[in-house]
Design a protein around this motif. Structure first.
Motif, mmCIF file in Angstrom:
data_model
loop_
_atom_site.group_PDB
_atom_site.id
_atom_site.type_symbol
_atom_site.label_atom_id
_atom_site.label_comp_id
_atom_site.label_asym_id
_atom_site.label_seq_id
_atom_site.Cartn_x
_atom_site.Cartn_y
_atom_site.Cartn_z
ATOM 1 N N GLU A 75 12.267 -7.895 -4.327
ATOM 2 C CA GLU A 75 11.286 -7.418 -5.338
ATOM 3 C C GLU A 75 11.827 -7.576 -6.669
ATOM 4 O OE1 GLU A 75 9.560 -4.091 -8.156
ATOM 5 O OE2 GLU A 75 11.612 -4.773 -7.343
ATOM 6 N N ASP B 119 6.934 -11.067 -4.858
ATOM 7 C CA ASP B 119 6.855 -9.604 -5.426
ATOM 8 C C ASP B 119 7.493 -9.420 -6.628
ATOM 9 O OD1 ASP B 119 5.401 -8.132 -3.269
ATOM 10 O OD2 ASP B 119 6.954 -9.073 -1.928
ATOM 11 N N THR C 172 7.231 -7.263 -10.131
ATOM 12 C CA THR C 172 6.397 -6.066 -10.790
ATOM 13 C C THR C 172 6.712 -6.173 -12.261
ATOM 14 O OG1 THR C 172 7.083 -4.936 -8.813
ATOM 15 C CG2 THR C 172 6.881 -3.577 -10.573
ATOM 16 N N LYS D 155 2.414 -8.721 -9.068
ATOM 17 C CA LYS D 155 1.663 -8.148 -8.095
ATOM 18 C C LYS D 155 1.578 -6.522 -8.301
ATOM 19 C CE LYS D 155 2.613 -9.726 -3.746
ATOM 20 N NZ LYS D 155 3.137 -9.706 -2.274
ATOM 21 N N TRP D 156 2.555 -6.181 -8.924
ATOM 22 C CA TRP D 156 2.685 -4.612 -8.979
ATOM 23 C C TRP D 156 3.149 -4.193 -10.328
ATOM 24 C CZ3 TRP D 156 2.384 -2.537 -4.202
ATOM 25 C CH2 TRP D 156 2.604 -3.054 -3.206
ATOM 26 N N ASP E 243 4.707 -0.720 -12.517
ATOM 27 C CA ASP E 243 5.846 0.417 -12.286
ATOM 28 C C ASP E 243 5.892 1.012 -13.627
ATOM 29 O OD1 ASP E 243 7.706 1.940 -11.103
ATOM 30 O OD2 ASP E 243 9.007 0.309 -10.305
ATOM 31 N N ARG F 31 -3.672 -0.712 -12.095
ATOM 32 C CA ARG F 31 -4.649 -0.928 -11.197
ATOM 33 C C ARG F 31 -5.899 -1.562 -11.467
ATOM 34 N NH1 ARG F 31 -4.997 3.787 -6.959
ATOM 35 N NH2 ARG F 31 -5.657 4.958 -8.735
ATOM 36 N N LEU G 104 -3.245 -4.577 -10.064
ATOM 37 C CA LEU G 104 -1.890 -4.395 -9.692
ATOM 38 C C LEU G 104 -1.814 -3.410 -8.833
ATOM 39 C CD1 LEU G 104 0.055 -5.110 -12.862
ATOM 40 C CD2 LEU G 104 -0.667 -6.830 -10.987
ATOM 41 N N GLY G 105 -0.709 -3.593 -7.551
ATOM 42 C CA GLY G 105 -0.540 -2.170 -6.782
ATOM 43 C C GLY G 105 0.417 -1.378 -7.501
ATOM 44 N N ARG H 164 3.665 1.198 -8.262
ATOM 45 C CA ARG H 164 4.989 1.826 -7.740
ATOM 46 C C ARG H 164 5.346 2.697 -8.968
ATOM 47 N NH1 ARG H 164 5.917 -1.984 -4.190
ATOM 48 N NH2 ARG H 164 7.898 -1.157 -3.664
#
Ligand code: NIG
Length: 387
Positions: free
Chosen positions: A130, A155, A157, A192-193, A195, A216, A220-221, A223
């Motif tokens: 990641e 992956d 972020t 994808k993420w 943070d 979100r 995005l996911g 972290r």
């Protein structure tokens, strides 16, 4: 489709208990049959295939899944590290030093630095990674960092919420608005993420929540960097918002452990950071015994953890965090995959991605018993044998 057989494996770790002995699902005298980029079967040694890679009776484990890195940056902070070794404490403000160097670097320079770091990690057995942005802290540089990260992994972020940059000093909420607005709009299509560094001196819980919720909404996911420099709200916020992972967890209180234990949020430990910043190590034993899902990652970055060695992190986890060798190995492979919500990585079973490494040893125990020794003899990534 061409098949590759990794044959003559003395001890194969599958990470699937149903496939073999113990929690690591160990199969002895095995062959790993690979078709294309996937595992096709686990068989007894001597299986047939188009190509054969002889493991020579040694140990084969799933490739390391490094679920927390800041790989795209320029410059180094060796002086800061040296000062720390002489007693100066770690401070998040060092991020600004790297931000300046990174903003001034060209795409070509950043790409080449990242390529070298990625190659170094691959030689050390990291088959999936990641990568976070977070050393740009302006729209264009954050976008560039996400784009370059995407050349090395799927992956990626977005971490515009790493620190308030100098030009926004005294106006943190204006910066949070930028992160949640224009910066997110520029970076979300490349990531994808999302943070955020939820910590005193970085972003408070309200600011962190705003950044995560905006991420979100953009698809995005989530972290979170939490509880790194002291007890704090990061872990609870991550659990409340359903983050995939909360990373660092150096200071866990009872309420944090209870929250994690009843959740899908993985606690990702970064022991090389605690080593390099002279922090205490997280109480992994307490968390695991309470039922928390855990991972271990390298946190490669120039400030708090300038290493690409997952083996080093695993050795620290066993020596200083009281994890068993099996727990630590699983945390650096399957745990990393769980922290990234990937069920195709971190294990070796039919249909998973064929990411594995042959250790120069009969047992994974040597990762801890022989610390600092380069034990990765050969890696296979998505069915391709790495040179
Ligand atoms: O995960 N905690 C925030 N970010 C990095 C440190 C970055 C730096 O010091 O440059 C970390 O430790």
């Amino acid at each position: 489709m061409t098949s590759l057989v990794v044959d003559n494996i003395g001890l194969l770790v599958t990470n699937i208990p149903e496939l073999g002995e113990g929690p690591l699902g160990i199969v002895r005298d095995a062959a790993l049959v690979i078709e294309g980029d996937r595992v096709a079967a686990i068989e007894q040694a001597g299986a047939a295939g188009d190509k054969r890679l002889d493991a020579g009776g040694r140990c084969v484990i799933p490739g390391f899944v490094d679920s927390h890195t800041h790989l795209v940056f320029a410059g180094d902070r060796a002086d800061e590290f040296a000062a720390r070794m002489s007693g100066r404490p770690y401070e998040a403000g060092g991020i600004r030093v790297t931000t300046e160097a990174t903003r001034n670097a060209s795409d070509a320079e950043l790409r080449e630095l990242t390529r070298r770091r990625r190659a170094e990690g691959l030689r050390a057995g990291i088959t999936h990674i990641e990568i976070k942005s977070g050393y740009g802290l302006d729209i264009e540089t954050e976008r560039r960092l996400c784009e370059i990260a995407g050349e090395f992994t799927d992956d990626v972020t977005f971490m515009g919420g790493h620190l308030v940059p100098t030009e926004y000093e005294g106006r943190p909420n204006d910066y949070v608005e930028l992160v949640c607005g224009e910066m997110l709009a520029a970076c979300a299509p490349l990531a994808k993420w999302i943070d955020v560094f939820c910590e005193r001196g970085a972003f408070d819980p309200e600011q962190s929540r705003a950044i995560l919720e905006a991420g979100r909404r953009a698809g995005l996911g989530l972290r979170v960097h939490g509880n790194q420099l002291g007890p704090g709200p990061g872990v609870q916020l991550a659990v409340e918002l359903g983050a995939a992972s909360v990373d660092h967890c150096t200071y866990l209180e009872d309420g944090d452990i209870d929250a994690l234990a009843g959740s899908d949020t993985v606690a990702t430990f970064l022991p090389a950071t605690d080593f390099s910043t002279r922090q205490p190590y997280p109480e992994a034993r307490r968390a695991i015994d309470a039922g928390v899902n855990v991972a271990i990652a390298t946190n490669t970055n120039p400030g708090s953890s300038n290493t690409t060695s997952m083996s080093f992190c695993i050795a620290l986890a066993v020596r200083d965090m009281r994890m068993t060798m099996e727990e630590a190995l699983a945390a650096g492979t399957l745990g990393g995959a769980n922290a990234l919500r990937r069920d195709d990585l971190g294990r070796l079973a039919p249909a998973t991605r064929a990411d594995a490494m042959i250790l120069d040893s009969a047992s994974y125990a040597d990762l801890v018993y022989r610390p600092g020794v380069p034990l990765v003899a050969q890696t296979v990534v998505a069915g391709e044998v790495s040179p």
